[in-house]
Design an enzyme around this catalytic site. Structure first.
Site, PDB file in Angstrom:
ATOM      1  N   GLU B  91       0.772  -1.285  -0.128  1.00  0.00           N
ATOM      2  CA  GLU B  91       0.011   0.048   0.064  1.00  0.00           C
ATOM      3  C   GLU B  91       0.899   1.115   0.099  1.00  0.00           C
ATOM      4  OE1 GLU B  91      -2.058  -1.196   3.853  1.00  0.00           O
ATOM      5  OE2 GLU B  91      -1.706   0.846   4.190  1.00  0.00           O
ATOM      6  N   CYS B 123      -3.180  -4.349   3.817  1.00  0.00           N
ATOM      7  CA  CYS B 123      -2.121  -5.217   4.276  1.00  0.00           C
ATOM      8  C   CYS B 123      -2.288  -6.389   3.714  1.00  0.00           C
ATOM      9  CB  CYS B 123      -2.379  -5.403   5.865  1.00  0.00           C
ATOM     10  SG  CYS B 123      -2.037  -3.683   6.414  1.00  0.00           S
ATOM     11  N   ARG B 211     -11.443   1.689  17.487  1.00  0.00           N
ATOM     12  CA  ARG B 211     -11.880   0.374  18.069  1.00  0.00           C
ATOM     13  C   ARG B 211     -12.744  -0.591  16.918  1.00  0.00           C
ATOM     14  NH1 ARG B 211     -13.838   1.357  23.996  1.00  0.00           N
ATOM     15  NH2 ARG B 211     -13.269   3.469  23.657  1.00  0.00           N
ATOM     16  N   HIS B 246      -1.509 -12.077  10.478  1.00  0.00           N
ATOM     17  CA  HIS B 246      -0.989 -10.631  10.189  1.00  0.00           C
ATOM     18  C   HIS B 246      -0.925 -10.066  11.710  1.00  0.00           C
ATOM     19  CE1 HIS B 246      -0.844  -6.674   8.834  1.00  0.00           C
ATOM     20  NE2 HIS B 246      -1.893  -6.201   9.388  1.00  0.00           N
TER      21      HIS B 246
END
Lengths: 145, 358
Positions: B91, B123, B211, B246
């Site tokens: 990215e 990602c 969040r 990840h």
């Protein structure tokens, strides 16, 4: 704007692709199609290992146009293991002081940006201190040609 | 396809594939989390990571991809001219328009007869390229394909992501099963439209949903991908030696792993985020390289990536007896971790272009 020149030199700039003389086996960089040792025609590609030693160096504090943002930086004459000398920036020096005879290896890095954030990015070879164990061979592609 | 287990959600190729070479790249500079915390909170405490890897002034996704690719080619023991694809997932491609793949391909000595488009999926752009490379090799269109996940992640000064947004990644040469150091047994991907993290064109830094990046985003996709993979295989977490997820911070992958039944011992060897930060498209891939540096023949590995927007790619991998002879051919991920120069925030700001030079 020198795009045609960057484009023409990309092979030698990105990966130290030079030539080998078919007559006397001299390794040639940059490629010039005529062997500087024996004068014969030499057009066979040769991929250098990228390994060499610092022959001499200086620190650039007053950088030429296009390189100001990198100053201060170190420029060295590197004696390649295969023979030829090349002039290039050193990079990733860390805390280790540069010294004559220091073993270095080629890496491909960004050399400069052309034209006020609108031009092309120019990439090419630099050298860094060899920092990994002996049997590692990170630097260059396999034999070309 | 009709014979390819129509009831299964797993992606499998008729022609078996594997990883024939892998290569990591982590730049040498490290910014301690305490530097970032001190600047914005007045206290050195509070960073989720010890430090993060920072690309130097002359590094970007193209240069870092070149080094990782060279390492992967050395381990694969093939000539770059045998590749039929050079795919870079990121990215932070240096150009908005002009592929990274062509320049990387030229620098490593690939031929002109290749696919070289860039991949973008936050990602998981790198693992998306891996799945495509598996498909290309598995279909027989080519013998080898190179998939790279690499980033110089952008963290807005003062934002929570500034502690972790880092630089690094890995390259994988996908090839035929008979040459594999790691067999790729199956993949599975789970995606949905989820607005957890994004960057509009011409914006320097990404925005994120605070969040909201947790339960509906990271955990839902990572755990769905992992769970479906385990269910479809009829396997459980204890059947695996390692798992790598990840890793945007140390907490998320450990929790996702625990929810799927994995122990910290299975996850820790591939958990690099505490010492290099979040390398975005490179994160689960460079974690996998750290596992391959120590794995033994027969070890089973579950890899699950995550990309915002959102989705996860899961891989079921099994290490072959060829691993030992080939991993010594290039620098290990531990070598890159040990090559370390600490920098302060001012140097970081200069390296990452955060100082306006006028």
């Amino acid at each position: 704007m020198e795009n045609p020149r960057y484009w023409r030199l990309k092979k030698q700039r990105y990966s130290l692709l030079g030539e080998v003389c078919p007559h006397c086996d001299s390794k040639i960089f940059p490629p010039r199609d005529i062997c500087p040792e024996c004068g014969g025609e030499a057009k066979t590609d040769f991929a250098f290992s990228g390994k060499g030693k610092v022959y001499s160096y200086t620190v650039m504090r007053d950088a030429p146009a296009g390189y100001e943002q990198n100053a201060p930086y170190t420029v060295a004459i590197v004696a390649l293991d295969e023979g030829p000398m090349v002039t290039a920036q050193l990079t990733d020096l860390g805390e280790e002081p540069v010294r004559i005879g220091m073993p270095v290896e080629m890496v491909t890095r960004k050399l400069r940006e052309d034209g006020e954030k609108k031009g092309i990015l120019v990439y090419g070879y630099k050298f860094r201190p060899i920092c990994f164990h002996e049997n590692s061979q990170p630097a260059s592609q396999g034999q070309a040609g | 396809m009709e014979k390819n287990q129509p009831a299964s959600k797993l992606l499998r190729t008729d022609r078996k594939t594997g990883i024939v070479g892998y290569g990591a790249y982590i730049p040498r500079y490290r910014l301690p989390g305490s530097e970032v915390a001190m600047l914005w909170t007045g206290s050195p405490k509070g960073s989720p990571v010890k430090e993060k890897a920072v690309a130097g002034l002359d590094e970007d996704v193209i240069t870092m991809s070149i080094e990782a690719a060279r390492n992967a080619l050395v381990r694969a023991n093939i000539d770059a001219s045998e590749l039929r694809a050079v795919w870079v997932g990121s990215e932070s491609h240096p150009y908005a328009v002009k592929p990274s793949g062509t320049l990387v391909a030229e620098a490593i000595g690939a031929s002109n007869d290749i696919q070289a488009g860039d991949w973008e999926f936050a990602c998981k752009a790198g693992t998306e390229a891996m799945v495509a490379a598996i498909a290309l090799v598995g279909s027989g269109m080519g013998r080898y394909a190179l998939a790279i996940g690499m980033d110089t992640a952008q963290g807005k000064p003062g934002d929570a992501l500034e502690y972790t947004a880092s630089s690094g990644g890995a390259a994988f040469v996908i090839g035929p099963r008979e040459e594999a150091i790691v067999n790729i047994e199956a993949t599975y991907s789970f995606v949905s439209d989820t607005p957890d993290f994004w960057r509009r064109p011409e914006q320097k830094y990404p925005e994120h949903g605070q969040r909201f990046t947790g339960d509906p985003a990271y955990f839902k996709h990572v755990e769905s991908a992992g769970r479906v993979m385990l269910e479809e295989l009829g396997m459980k977490a204890s059947d695996f030696t390692y798992a790598v997820f990840h890793q945007p911070n140390p907490r998320f992958p450990l929790k996702a792993g625990k929810d799927l039944g994995f122990t910290e011992e299975q996850i820790k060897p591939g958990l690099l985020v505490p010492v290099i930060g979040n390398t975005y498209a490179g994160a689960s891939m460079v974690g996998l390289t750290a596992i391959l540096d120590i794995a033994k023949p027969g070890d089973r590995i579950l890899q699950v990536s995550y990309g915002s927007g959102a989705g996860s790619d899961a891989f079921y991998l099994e290490v072959t007896e060829k691993i030992a002879e080939r991993r010594e051919l290039a620098p290990s991920t531990a070598d890159y971790l040990a090559r370390r120069t600490e920098i302060n925030y001012a140097t970081y700001a200069r390296f990452r272009g955060k100082i306006d030079m006028g």
